[in-house]
Design a protein around this motif. Structure first.
Motif, mmCIF file in Angstrom:
data_model
loop_
_atom_site.group_PDB
_atom_site.id
_atom_site.type_symbol
_atom_site.label_atom_id
_atom_site.label_comp_id
_atom_site.label_asym_id
_atom_site.label_seq_id
_atom_site.Cartn_x
_atom_site.Cartn_y
_atom_site.Cartn_z
ATOM 1 N N GLU A 114 0.949 -1.203 0.107
ATOM 2 C CA GLU A 114 -0.143 0.054 0.038
ATOM 3 C C GLU A 114 0.837 1.292 -0.012
ATOM 4 N N VAL A 115 1.989 1.159 0.676
ATOM 5 C CA VAL A 115 2.944 2.608 0.841
ATOM 6 C C VAL A 115 3.587 2.764 -0.410
ATOM 7 N N THR A 116 3.335 1.852 -1.512
ATOM 8 C CA THR A 116 4.008 2.383 -2.798
ATOM 9 C C THR A 116 3.235 3.168 -3.505
ATOM 10 N N GLY A 117 1.890 3.361 -3.053
ATOM 11 C CA GLY A 117 1.003 4.235 -3.796
ATOM 12 C C GLY A 117 0.510 3.785 -5.175
ATOM 13 N N CYS A 118 -0.153 4.708 -6.177
ATOM 14 C CA CYS A 118 -0.678 4.317 -7.311
ATOM 15 C C CYS A 118 -0.115 5.301 -8.289
ATOM 16 N N LEU A 119 -0.231 4.623 -9.511
ATOM 17 C CA LEU A 119 -0.029 5.618 -10.747
ATOM 18 C C LEU A 119 -0.894 6.745 -10.520
ATOM 19 N N ASP A 120 -0.764 7.864 -11.063
ATOM 20 C CA ASP A 120 -1.450 9.075 -11.027
ATOM 21 C C ASP A 120 -2.779 9.033 -11.798
ATOM 22 N N GLU A 121 -2.991 8.063 -12.876
ATOM 23 C CA GLU A 121 -4.002 7.874 -13.726
ATOM 24 C C GLU A 121 -5.242 7.178 -12.887
ATOM 25 N N PHE A 122 -4.751 6.320 -11.821
ATOM 26 C CA PHE A 122 -5.798 5.631 -11.127
ATOM 27 C C PHE A 122 -6.593 6.904 -10.340
ATOM 28 N N ALA A 123 -5.709 7.829 -9.642
ATOM 29 C CA ALA A 123 -6.199 8.937 -8.776
ATOM 30 C C ALA A 123 -7.055 10.022 -9.834
ATOM 31 N N GLU A 124 -6.845 10.072 -10.787
ATOM 32 C CA GLU A 124 -7.314 10.885 -11.937
ATOM 33 C C GLU A 124 -8.861 10.355 -12.216
ATOM 34 N N PHE A 125 -9.065 9.080 -12.002
ATOM 35 C CA PHE A 125 -10.606 8.765 -12.369
ATOM 36 C C PHE A 125 -11.068 7.978 -11.055
ATOM 37 N N ASP A 126 -10.672 8.507 -9.940
ATOM 38 C CA ASP A 126 -11.247 7.941 -8.741
ATOM 39 C C ASP A 126 -11.245 6.633 -8.421
ATOM 40 N N TRP A 127 -10.185 5.536 -8.864
ATOM 41 C CA TRP A 127 -10.082 4.387 -8.824
ATOM 42 C C TRP A 127 -9.698 4.220 -7.417
ATOM 43 N N PRO A 128 -10.466 3.232 -6.497
ATOM 44 C CA PRO A 128 -9.952 2.943 -5.185
ATOM 45 C C PRO A 128 -8.353 2.535 -5.158
ATOM 46 N N CYS A 129 -7.771 3.378 -4.635
ATOM 47 C CA CYS A 129 -6.212 3.219 -4.295
ATOM 48 C C CYS A 129 -5.799 4.086 -3.052
ATOM 49 N N GLY A 130 -4.838 3.596 -2.408
ATOM 50 C CA GLY A 130 -4.268 4.091 -1.631
ATOM 51 C C GLY A 130 -4.753 3.742 0.027
ATOM 52 N N TYR A 131 -4.322 4.458 1.335
ATOM 53 C CA TYR A 131 -4.401 3.936 2.526
ATOM 54 C C TYR A 131 -4.374 4.759 3.433
ATOM 55 N N ASN A 132 -4.961 4.599 4.643
ATOM 56 C CA ASN A 132 -5.034 5.356 5.912
ATOM 57 C C ASN A 132 -4.144 4.727 6.880
ATOM 58 N N ASP A 133 -3.654 5.329 7.674
ATOM 59 C CA ASP A 133 -2.920 4.951 8.815
ATOM 60 C C ASP A 133 -3.816 4.351 9.666
#
Length: 155
Positions: A114-133
């Motif tokens: 999870e800490v590696t993050g996602c490519l910007d394209e996923f965030a651009e289209f609100d694809w589920p990605c990321g994490y919270n502590d």
């Protein structure tokens, strides 16, 4: 494969020699005309499924009744636009083959993924990605970068 899966990279199997194949070739090697249920949880190799089907057996999905795929969208597995292209193409091919999504779930991968993050394209289209502590749990995060989909073809 577009890239080795995690188990192969970290040599999780020990000194055992690894061999790889595609799902269309595996179906052929096993002599299976039809697959009732195909479960894919291959830690990153799912990205290559669309490419392999188009190359080796464009009718592959028409020989499968139900398919369950665990996908991983962090940079641990998807590092290029080519990965995103084949990931999206897989969804299109499933729909074109007459599959309907029966179930889906968004959940976290392990913290190191999870800490590696996602490519910007996923965030651009609100694809589920990321994490919270997760307070009080230093080795675990509340993630959403892994998804499970179950598709069924109705005829």
């Amino acid at each position: 494969m577009l890239q080795d899966n995690e188990e192969r990279v970290i040599n999780k199997g020990g000194a055992v020699e690894w061999w790889t194949t595609s799902f269309p070739k595996l179906r052929f090697f096993l002599g299976m005309e039809k697959i009732d249920i195909l479960k894919i949880d291959c830690e990153g190799c799912e990205v290559a499924l669309a490419r392999d089907m188009l190359r080796e057996d464009p009718d592959f999905l028409h020989r499968v009744d139900q398919i369950s795929i665990e996908t991983h969208v962090t940079k641990t597995w998807m590092t290029t636009r080519e990965h995103i292209y084949y990931f999206g193409l897989l969804l299109v091919l499933l729909e074109e083959a007459g599959f309907e999504m029966e179930w889906s779930s968004v959940f976290g991968c392990s913290k190191r993924h999870e800490v590696t993050g996602c490519l910007d394209e996923f965030a651009e289209f609100d694809w589920p990605c990321g994490y919270n502590d997760w307070p009080g749990h230093p080795n675990v995060v509340k993630g959403r970068s892994c998804q499970e989909y179950t598709w069924k073809r109705y005829e």
